[in-house]
Scaffold this active site. Structure first.
Site, PDB file in Angstrom:
ATOM      1  N   SER A 191      51.225 123.802  25.547  1.00  0.00           N
ATOM      2  CA  SER A 191      51.135 124.033  26.982  1.00  0.00           C
ATOM      3  C   SER A 191      52.055 125.198  27.394  1.00  0.00           C
ATOM      4  O   SER A 191      51.939 126.290  26.833  1.00  0.00           O
ATOM      5  CB  SER A 191      51.481 122.739  27.728  1.00  0.00           C
ATOM      6  N   ASP A 197      40.218 119.081  26.522  1.00  0.00           N
ATOM      7  CA  ASP A 197      41.238 119.704  27.380  1.00  0.00           C
ATOM      8  C   ASP A 197      40.556 120.684  28.326  1.00  0.00           C
ATOM      9  O   ASP A 197      40.220 121.808  27.955  1.00  0.00           O
ATOM     10  CB  ASP A 197      42.271 120.418  26.511  1.00  0.00           C
ATOM     11  N   HIS A 217      44.428 117.322  27.937  1.00  0.00           N
ATOM     12  CA  HIS A 217      45.542 118.215  27.615  1.00  0.00           C
ATOM     13  C   HIS A 217      46.672 117.487  26.887  1.00  0.00           C
ATOM     14  O   HIS A 217      47.384 118.077  26.073  1.00  0.00           O
ATOM     15  CB  HIS A 217      46.066 118.846  28.906  1.00  0.00           C
TER      16      HIS A 217
END
Length: 378
Positions: free
Chosen positions: A162, A320, A350
């Protein structure tokens, strides 16, 4: 050998010796960095892997915290367990029998590194909204200055998921001759417009809370807990997927239909309230605003990505939708033969980068081994 733990870990702190220049044109003096290390530094200092955390993470990436926090960073795990403990340790993806792994709390954080809740040395009061606007490049510049103090000139790898993956990419762009490889998981070269919109809603929920007080809530006895809770609810839903939510909660009632408008009826509602309450207890609202804005600003076009010399591993997840596989595929196509791209079919959205550690581990271990053999190091 079965994978092991790094054991009990103490978070340490280092003060940068010089002011840190920022992209906004300002500089920060007296920057403190919270960090942890795992494994043993080689005599040649050539076995260092920097692990970078996502928006709500911190320096405690592995092992058990010597002083467990009030709230842990991982749902369903021991309170003091590091947020990437399944990936860092003897025999794991980042094998501490071989690598010296470093994890820092990023610039702008609220878990030991200088951020908006820190004391401004010029005023003796918390920075609050007077903290300078920061970028992912500023976070990386801070990490570079921190490693300079440790005497580490070159990194065997930079890794993260991320926002952590954004930092890994930025490292390879800004310091192309100082990074051998990067591991970019569930990340992107630029947040999609839908992600920008969700982040805007989360920030608005904080700033519209009267207790935010323009960001000057420190010491007033009031803080924007309600707005922060809603921001976390919004953010948390973006980290999940529709199939994952259906599998975990369905449309199940918590205690049966009660025909009220104020109390949660469905299990998923109760779950979101729990997530909000836990997050408010461990995170600063201004930090959320600053970090959310930084990852929204982040954008690396083809010209920037073409500066990357590091071997690049890109891992994405089929469900995701916030950081979709298409973004990682685009990076891979730009980098060409220097990049390796994998899509893991998994239903958790995610959050897969935290939940699918077992499936990532063999990919990462092999990639690091091959990168090492090419370089002839470690």
């Amino acid at each position: 050998m079965s994978p092991g733990s790094v054991g009990v870990v103490e978070t340490r702190y280092l003060d940068l010796p010089a002011p840190l220049p920022l992209d906004c044109g300002r500089e920060l003096s007296g920057v403190r960095v919270a960090y942890e290390t795992y494994g043993t530094l080689s005599p040649g200092r050539d076995n260092v892997i920097l692990v970078c955390h996502a928006l709500s993470g911190d320096a405690h990436a592995a092992g058990i915290a010597a002083t467990p926090p009030e709230e842990g960073t991982r749902e369903g795990y021991a309170r003091g367990l590091g947020w990437w403990d399944g990936m860092i340790g003897p025999g794991k993806a980042f094998d501490t029998d071989r690598w010296f792994v470093v994890s820092t709390n990023l610039l702008g954080g609220c878990r030991g590194t200088t951020g908006p809740s820190s004391i401004d040395p010029a005023t003796g009061e918390p920075y609050g909204p007077d903290f300078p606007v920061i970028t992912v490049a500023d976070m990386v510049r801070c990490e570079r200055a921190f490693l300079d103090v440790l005497g580490v000139e070159r990194l065997a790898a930079v890794a993260g998921g991320s926002l952590g993956g954004m930092q890994a990419l930025q490292w390879a762009v800004d310091y192309p001759d100082q990074v051998t490889s990067i591991v970019v998981i569930a990340s992107t070269h630029a947040l999609q417009p839908q992600g920008v919109a969700w982040n805007a809603i989360a920030r608005e929920s904080i700033m519209r809370d009267p207790d935010w007080q323009g960001g000057r809530y420190y010491g007033t006895g009031r803080s924007p807990d309600a707005g922060m809770g809603v921001a976390r609810m919004v953010g948390h839903i973006t980290y999940l997927s529709a199939p994952g939510l259906a599998e975990k909660f369905g449309r199940r009632f918590q205690n049966g239909l009660n025909y009220t408008i104020t109390e949660p009826e469905y299990e998923v509602e109760s779950y979101l309230r729990y997530q909000a309450a836990a997050f408010v207890r461990r995170f600063d609202a201004n930090t959320y605003l600053y970090l959310s804005r930084a990852l929204t600003y982040f954008e690396l076009g083809p010209a920037a990505l073409n500066r990357i010399k590091a071997r690049t591993l890109l891992i994405a997840f089929s469900s995701d939708w916030l950081y979709p596989p298409a973004a990682s595929r685009e990076i891979s196509e730009i980098l060409g033969s220097s990049a390796e791209f994998h899509v893991i079919d998994a239903p958790h959205g995610h959050d897969c980068f935290l939940l699918e550690e077992a499936r990532q581990t063999p990919i990462v271990r092999r990639f690091l081994q091959e990168a090492t053999e090419r370089e002839g190091t470690a």
